[in-house]
Each structure stands twice: as structure tokens, then as C-alpha cells.
Design a protein around this motif. Structure first.
Motif, PDB file in Angstrom:
ATOM      1  N   PHE A 113       8.046   3.178   0.433  1.00 55.85           N
ATOM      2  CA  PHE A 113       9.035   2.362  -0.318  1.00 55.85           C
ATOM      3  C   PHE A 113       8.192   1.343  -1.502  1.00 55.85           C
ATOM      4  O   PHE A 113       9.062   0.598  -2.014  1.00 55.85           O
ATOM      5  N   ALA A 114       6.957   1.523  -1.473  1.00 56.97           N
ATOM      6  CA  ALA A 114       6.088   0.465  -2.009  1.00 56.97           C
ATOM      7  C   ALA A 114       6.756   0.312  -3.588  1.00 56.97           C
ATOM      8  O   ALA A 114       6.944  -0.717  -4.089  1.00 56.97           O
ATOM      9  N   LYS A 115       7.120   1.366  -4.185  1.00 56.82           N
ATOM     10  CA  LYS A 115       7.451   1.398  -5.695  1.00 56.82           C
ATOM     11  C   LYS A 115       8.805   0.731  -5.692  1.00 56.82           C
ATOM     12  O   LYS A 115       8.955  -0.127  -6.552  1.00 56.82           O
ATOM     13  N   GLU A 116       9.777   1.027  -4.729  1.00 57.54           N
ATOM     14  CA  GLU A 116      11.092   0.438  -5.072  1.00 57.54           C
ATOM     15  C   GLU A 116      10.939  -0.869  -4.591  1.00 57.54           C
ATOM     16  O   GLU A 116      11.739  -1.948  -5.228  1.00 57.54           O
ATOM     17  N   ILE A 161       0.672  -1.219   0.002  1.00 54.55           N
ATOM     18  CA  ILE A 161      -0.068   0.068  -0.146  1.00 54.55           C
ATOM     19  C   ILE A 161       0.884   1.236  -0.041  1.00 54.55           C
ATOM     20  O   ILE A 161       1.878   1.445   0.868  1.00 54.55           O
ATOM     21  N   TYR A 162       0.562   2.100  -0.917  1.00 54.35           N
ATOM     22  CA  TYR A 162       1.524   3.294  -0.958  1.00 54.35           C
ATOM     23  C   TYR A 162       0.892   4.523  -0.708  1.00 54.35           C
ATOM     24  O   TYR A 162      -0.188   4.846  -1.398  1.00 54.35           O
ATOM     25  N   PRO A 163       1.283   4.990   0.255  1.00 52.07           N
ATOM     26  CA  PRO A 163       0.605   6.612   0.853  1.00 52.07           C
ATOM     27  C   PRO A 163       1.108   7.648  -0.275  1.00 52.07           C
ATOM     28  O   PRO A 163       2.310   7.855  -0.600  1.00 52.07           O
ATOM     29  N   ILE A 164       0.040   8.482  -0.524  1.00 52.66           N
ATOM     30  CA  ILE A 164       0.150   9.654  -1.459  1.00 52.66           C
ATOM     31  C   ILE A 164      -0.451  11.001  -0.996  1.00 52.66           C
ATOM     32  O   ILE A 164      -1.611  11.003  -0.410  1.00 52.66           O
ATOM     33  N   PHE A 165       0.369  11.963  -1.246  1.00 56.48           N
ATOM     34  CA  PHE A 165      -0.067  13.511  -0.430  1.00 56.48           C
ATOM     35  C   PHE A 165      -0.627  14.210  -1.470  1.00 56.48           C
ATOM     36  O   PHE A 165      -0.021  14.485  -2.510  1.00 56.48           O
ATOM     37  N   THR A 166      -1.956  14.713  -1.486  1.00 54.28           N
ATOM     38  CA  THR A 166      -2.703  15.566  -2.297  1.00 54.28           C
ATOM     39  C   THR A 166      -2.821  16.914  -1.508  1.00 54.28           C
ATOM     40  O   THR A 166      -2.844  17.074  -0.375  1.00 54.28           O
ATOM     41  N   MET A 214      11.259  14.337   3.335  1.00 52.62           N
ATOM     42  CA  MET A 214      10.864  12.805   2.767  1.00 52.62           C
ATOM     43  C   MET A 214      11.685  12.871   1.096  1.00 52.62           C
ATOM     44  O   MET A 214      10.699  12.722   0.341  1.00 52.62           O
ATOM     45  N   PRO A 215      12.892  12.889   0.833  1.00 53.00           N
ATOM     46  CA  PRO A 215      13.199  12.771  -0.383  1.00 53.00           C
ATOM     47  C   PRO A 215      12.774  11.819  -1.271  1.00 53.00           C
ATOM     48  O   PRO A 215      12.690  10.446  -0.738  1.00 53.00           O
ATOM     49  N   GLY A 216      12.267  12.321  -2.656  1.00 54.46           N
ATOM     50  CA  GLY A 216      11.568  11.065  -3.345  1.00 54.46           C
ATOM     51  C   GLY A 216      10.098  11.050  -3.143  1.00 54.46           C
ATOM     52  O   GLY A 216       9.342  10.258  -3.993  1.00 54.46           O
ATOM     53  N   GLN A 217       9.625  11.757  -2.130  1.00 60.38           N
ATOM     54  CA  GLN A 217       8.316  11.654  -2.050  1.00 60.38           C
ATOM     55  C   GLN A 217       7.699  13.270  -2.044  1.00 60.38           C
ATOM     56  O   GLN A 217       8.282  14.108  -1.821  1.00 60.38           O
ATOM     57  N   ALA A 272      -2.602  -5.019   8.496  1.00 69.44           N
ATOM     58  CA  ALA A 272      -1.455  -4.296   7.920  1.00 69.44           C
ATOM     59  C   ALA A 272      -0.789  -3.676   9.018  1.00 69.44           C
ATOM     60  O   ALA A 272      -1.038  -3.227  10.123  1.00 69.44           O
ATOM     61  N   THR A 273       0.711  -3.397   8.565  1.00 74.81           N
ATOM     62  CA  THR A 273       1.364  -2.620   9.400  1.00 74.81           C
ATOM     63  C   THR A 273       1.896  -1.124   8.536  1.00 74.81           C
ATOM     64  O   THR A 273       2.038  -1.546   7.281  1.00 74.81           O
ATOM     65  N   TYR A 274       2.194  -0.240   9.095  1.00 74.67           N
ATOM     66  CA  TYR A 274       2.542   1.023   8.419  1.00 74.67           C
ATOM     67  C   TYR A 274       4.018   1.606   8.790  1.00 74.67           C
ATOM     68  O   TYR A 274       4.233   1.910   9.829  1.00 74.67           O
ATOM     69  N   SER A 275       4.843   1.359   7.904  1.00 72.47           N
ATOM     70  CA  SER A 275       6.216   1.946   7.815  1.00 72.47           C
ATOM     71  C   SER A 275       6.116   3.403   7.765  1.00 72.47           C
ATOM     72  O   SER A 275       5.831   3.722   6.437  1.00 72.47           O
ATOM     73  N   VAL A 276       6.234   4.079   8.816  1.00 72.83           N
ATOM     74  CA  VAL A 276       5.751   5.456   8.653  1.00 72.83           C
ATOM     75  C   VAL A 276       6.759   6.557   8.127  1.00 72.83           C
ATOM     76  O   VAL A 276       7.961   5.981   7.838  1.00 72.83           O
ATOM     77  N   SER A 277       6.650   7.681   8.096  1.00 70.32           N
ATOM     78  CA  SER A 277       7.499   8.448   7.649  1.00 70.32           C
ATOM     79  C   SER A 277       8.892   8.679   8.247  1.00 70.32           C
ATOM     80  O   SER A 277      10.016   8.845   7.533  1.00 70.32           O
ATOM     81  N   GLY A 278       9.120   8.408   9.435  1.00 69.57           N
ATOM     82  CA  GLY A 278      10.379   8.516  10.013  1.00 69.57           C
ATOM     83  C   GLY A 278      11.279   7.434   9.714  1.00 69.57           C
ATOM     84  O   GLY A 278      12.371   7.544   9.622  1.00 69.57           O
ATOM     85  N   GLU A 279      10.568   6.336   9.444  1.00 71.48           N
ATOM     86  CA  GLU A 279      11.166   4.978   8.966  1.00 71.48           C
ATOM     87  C   GLU A 279      11.787   5.307   7.706  1.00 71.48           C
ATOM     88  O   GLU A 279      12.971   4.800   7.337  1.00 71.48           O
ATOM     89  N   TYR A 280      11.052   5.859   6.857  1.00 74.38           N
ATOM     90  CA  TYR A 280      11.405   6.310   5.396  1.00 74.38           C
ATOM     91  C   TYR A 280      12.580   7.220   5.575  1.00 74.38           C
ATOM     92  O   TYR A 280      13.463   6.843   4.870  1.00 74.38           O
ATOM     93  N   SER A 281      12.526   8.192   6.047  1.00 73.51           N
ATOM     94  CA  SER A 281      13.441   9.515   6.206  1.00 73.51           C
ATOM     95  C   SER A 281      14.951   9.004   6.676  1.00 73.51           C
ATOM     96  O   SER A 281      15.732   9.356   6.258  1.00 73.51           O
ATOM     97  N   MET A 282      14.597   7.998   7.792  1.00 71.76           N
ATOM     98  CA  MET A 282      16.047   7.644   8.228  1.00 71.76           C
ATOM     99  C   MET A 282      16.878   6.646   7.238  1.00 71.76           C
ATOM    100  O   MET A 282      17.857   7.147   7.222  1.00 71.76           O
ATOM    101  N   VAL A 283      15.951   5.985   6.445  1.00 67.14           N
ATOM    102  CA  VAL A 283      16.763   5.044   5.568  1.00 67.14           C
ATOM    103  C   VAL A 283      17.243   6.001   4.364  1.00 67.14           C
ATOM    104  O   VAL A 283      18.546   5.921   4.006  1.00 67.14           O
ATOM    105  N   LYS A 284      16.517   7.081   4.086  1.00 71.15           N
ATOM    106  CA  LYS A 284      16.879   7.680   2.953  1.00 71.15           C
ATOM    107  C   LYS A 284      18.115   8.821   3.145  1.00 71.15           C
ATOM    108  O   LYS A 284      19.071   8.731   2.595  1.00 71.15           O
ATOM    109  N   ALA A 285      17.978   9.346   4.537  1.00 68.29           N
ATOM    110  CA  ALA A 285      19.399  10.019   4.820  1.00 68.29           C
ATOM    111  C   ALA A 285      20.569   9.177   5.057  1.00 68.29           C
ATOM    112  O   ALA A 285      21.711   9.564   4.599  1.00 68.29           O
ATOM    113  N   ALA A 286      20.424   8.044   5.714  1.00 65.96           N
ATOM    114  CA  ALA A 286      21.699   7.252   5.610  1.00 65.96           C
ATOM    115  C   ALA A 286      22.024   6.668   4.352  1.00 65.96           C
ATOM    116  O   ALA A 286      23.422   6.705   4.222  1.00 65.96           O
ATOM    117  N   ALA A 287      21.255   6.407   3.708  1.00 62.81           N
ATOM    118  CA  ALA A 287      21.631   5.833   2.400  1.00 62.81           C
ATOM    119  C   ALA A 287      22.224   7.024   1.459  1.00 62.81           C
ATOM    120  O   ALA A 287      23.219   6.881   0.900  1.00 62.81           O
TER     121      ALA A 287
END
Ligand code: PBG
Length: 327
Positions: free
Chosen positions: A313-316, A31-36, A49-52, A268-283
Motif C-alpha cells: 500500500f506504499a503508493k496509497e 518501501i514498496y515491493p515490486i515483482f518482476t 493481490m488486486p492492484g499489484q 523495518a516491518t513488512y506488511s505482507v501479501s496476506g495483510e494486503y489481500s485481506m484488506v483488498k477483499a474486504a474493501a
């Protein structure tokens, strides 16, 4: 050495390892979250949130197209209105941002599944998830609004409504209103187990929804409590929710596992924004291997029993499944 058991036998080759895998993932569970956002011609990157991105309604179908091309079919939709007020009226307006995005999305992609987040924090001027009485978020007055939000989203085409408010009795209030308004078959996916978490930091930046005073601890859960998580999950089941969400994901896999084993509805479980951004920053710093990290996070969720995984990260992940790197 006479050893009867040599677990390494099952790890000898890639084919062997693949065959004995205990956890398999399928794109249909992503499930992919999108902001409008209100406005036109907008596709703006969320700084934390780089990439979002935040998309205006006219740009939203392009975001859907990208997801659909990769086989990501399930969208969790958030809206950021131009005007916020005390009672979050844009959340249940017929032509509110999410309602318009739903109509546009359904028009272009009728087979995609749209899950609408039901909450008030993106819509209230004070940033709290409900109606304020003084400094307190009033539970029962908020329920009336949440029910209206859910019904207006169902009317606009939401396939599922997902209340993330953490008010008591929210499933009951929403179910009653949906049924009254002719939406008996619209399922509810409740964020039953949602903790007051610092992992939502980047989301609040993205949605401009940080509370202007205080915090959310009088409604979101205290992260020290696991038995209370079970109480929340079982209450929502009794109230007739169709799905449960455990949120955040990574730091709460113990509770995910417990909720899955104590209930018999999809979780369902929701891997939230902080989880995403931590990975992005470290990467971005070259400190971790992004693909492998997101694979481990995702597989951890599925291994803990998640039926669905909500992730930025759904698309990745869909690409990694295509490439045979996970799955
Ligand atoms: C709305 C809501 C939030 C998130 C999902 N729905 C924010 C919050 O509770 O503060 C967080 C999602 C994320 O961090 O990715 N209440």
C-alpha cells in the motif's frame, strides 16, 4: 464534577489533535515491493493481490515512474524466472531476472533505492528456500548460494541486499562474500525475525513459490515464540547486519517493539501479501473503509517503533500523506 485530568481537552479540534500527535510518518520511510518476471511487454495483475502486478523488465520503469511520482523512492525487488531448477541458478545468474531489472531500474532512476530480496524459493523447482539434501534444506550449502546471489545483485546495482531465507549464519556468509567481491559498502537488511506464516499465501501465488512438499517450518520461526525472535534479531546484529526486518507486521507488533528497544540499528516491518489481500477483499465487498484501515495498520507499525514500513500500500499511503489524511 471536579476533574483535574480531562484527556479529552487535547482532542477538541483537528488542529489540536494534529499538534499532539505522537506518531508522524514520512514518505521516505515507505518501501514498496515490486515483482518482476521474465518476458517482454508483460504487466499482469496478480489474481490474489488486486492492484499489484508482475512486470517484465521493459515495463518495470513504468512501475517505478508511478511510484516516484507519488514520492515513493524505495523499492523491494522480487524476481520470477521463467526457468526454475534444483539449485535456483537463475537467482545468481549475471543476466537473471532481478539482475536485469536492477540494471534497468538504476539506468532510468539512479536516485531510487533498490533493495533486492535474497532468497531461493522463487527460483527453485521444489519451491524451498535453499539447497535440498533429501527432504531437508541444508543450511551451509544454502549459505554459499545466498552469498553468490547477494554479490550478483550488488554487482547489478542493488543498493541494499535483503536475505529472507532464515538460514543460520546468513549475514556472516553474505557479508564475507560482499566484502571479498568489492562491495564493502553494500548494506544488509536481514529478515531476522521471519515467521512461518499463512500470511504469505498470496505472495506464493504471485511468485509461484509455494514449496512442492512440506512447509518452511524447519527454517522460518514458530509464531508462538517471542524470546526466540529476540535471539534471531540479536544474532543477526552480532553478524553485522545493517538493518533488521520483522515479518509479518500486523500480528507481530509486540515483537517489533521489543526488537526496536533491544537494538540500535534501523528496524523495518513488512506488511505482507496476506495483510494486503485481506484488506483488498474486504474493501471490495464494501465491508471496511480501505483508506482508514491501511492508515491504522501503518500508524500501528510506526507507533510500535518501525523506522521503515514495507507495504504493497506504499503508493496509497503516499497519497494519503499528500492529502493530509495521515502524517
Ligand atoms: C521469500 C519471501 C517470501 C516473502 C518475502 N520473501 C515468501 C515466503 O517466505 O514464503 C513473503 C512476502 C509476502 O507475503 O508479501 N522467501
Amino acid at each position: 464534577m471536579e476533574l483535574l485530568n480531562r484527556p479529552r481537552r487535547l482532542r477538541t479540534t483537528e488542529s489540536m489533535r494534529k499538534m499532539v500527535r505522537e506518531t508522524r510518518v514520512d514518505k521516505s520511510s515507505l518501501i514498496y515491493p515490486i515483482f518482476t518476471i521474465d518476458g517482454t511487454g508483460i504487466k499482469e495483475e496478480i489474481p490474489s493481490m488486486p492492484g499489484q502486478y508482475r512486470y517484465s523488465v521493459d515495463q518495470f520503469p513504468y512501475a517505478l515512474e508511478e511510484a516516484a511520482k507519488l514520492g515513493v523512492n524505495n523499492i523491494l525487488l522480487f524476481g520470477i524466472p521463467e526457468h526454475k531448477d534444483e539449485v535456483g541458478s537463475q537467482a545468481y545468474a549475471h543476466d537473471g531476472i532481478v539482475q536485469r531489472a536492477l540494471r534497468e531500474g538504476k539506468k532510468h532512476f539512479p536516485d531510487m533505492l533498490f533493495i533486492a530480496d535474497v532468497c531461493m524459493c522463487e527460483y527453485t523447482s521444489h519451491g524451498h528456500c535453499g539447497i535440498l539434501h533429501g527432504d531437508y534444506v541444508d543450511n551451509d550449502d544454502t549459505l554459499v548460494k545466498l552469498a553468490e546471489i547477494a554479490s550478483s545483485q550488488a554487482e547489478a546495482g542493488a543498493d541494499i541486499v535483503a536475505p529472507s531465507d532464515m538460514m543460520d549464519g546468513h549475514v556472516t556468509a553474505i557479508r564475507q562474500k560482499l566484502d571479498e567481491d568489492g562491495f564493502k559498502n553494500t548494506p544488509i537488511m536481514s529478515y531476522a525475525v521471519k515467521f512461518a506464516s499463512a500470511f504469505y499465501g498470496p505472495f506464493r501465488d504471485a511468485a509461484d513459490s509455494a514449496p512442492c512438499f512440506g512447509d518452511r517450518k524447519s527454517y522460518q520461526m514458530d509464531f508462538h515464540n517471542g524470546r526466540e525472535a529476540m535471539k534471531e534479531a540479536l544474532l543477526d546484529v552480532e553478524e553485522g547486519t545493517d538493518f533488521l526486518i520483522v515479518k509479518p507486521a500486523m500480528a507481530y507488533y509486540d515483537l517489533l517493539e521489543r526488537v526496536v528497544s533491544a537494538t540500535n540499528i534501523p528496524v523495518a516491518t513488512y506488511s505482507v501479501s496476506g495483510e494486503y489481500s485481506m484488506v483488498k477483499a474486504a474493501a471490495q465487498n464494501g465491508w471496511i473503509d480501505e483508506e482508514r484501515i491501511i492508515s491504522e495498520m501503518a500508524i500501528g507499525a510506526y507507533r510500535s517503533g518501525a523506522g521503515m514500513y514495507i507495504t504493497y500500500f506504499a503508493k496509497e499511503l503516499a497519497k494519503l500523506i499528500d492529502e493530509g489524511k495521515i502524517g
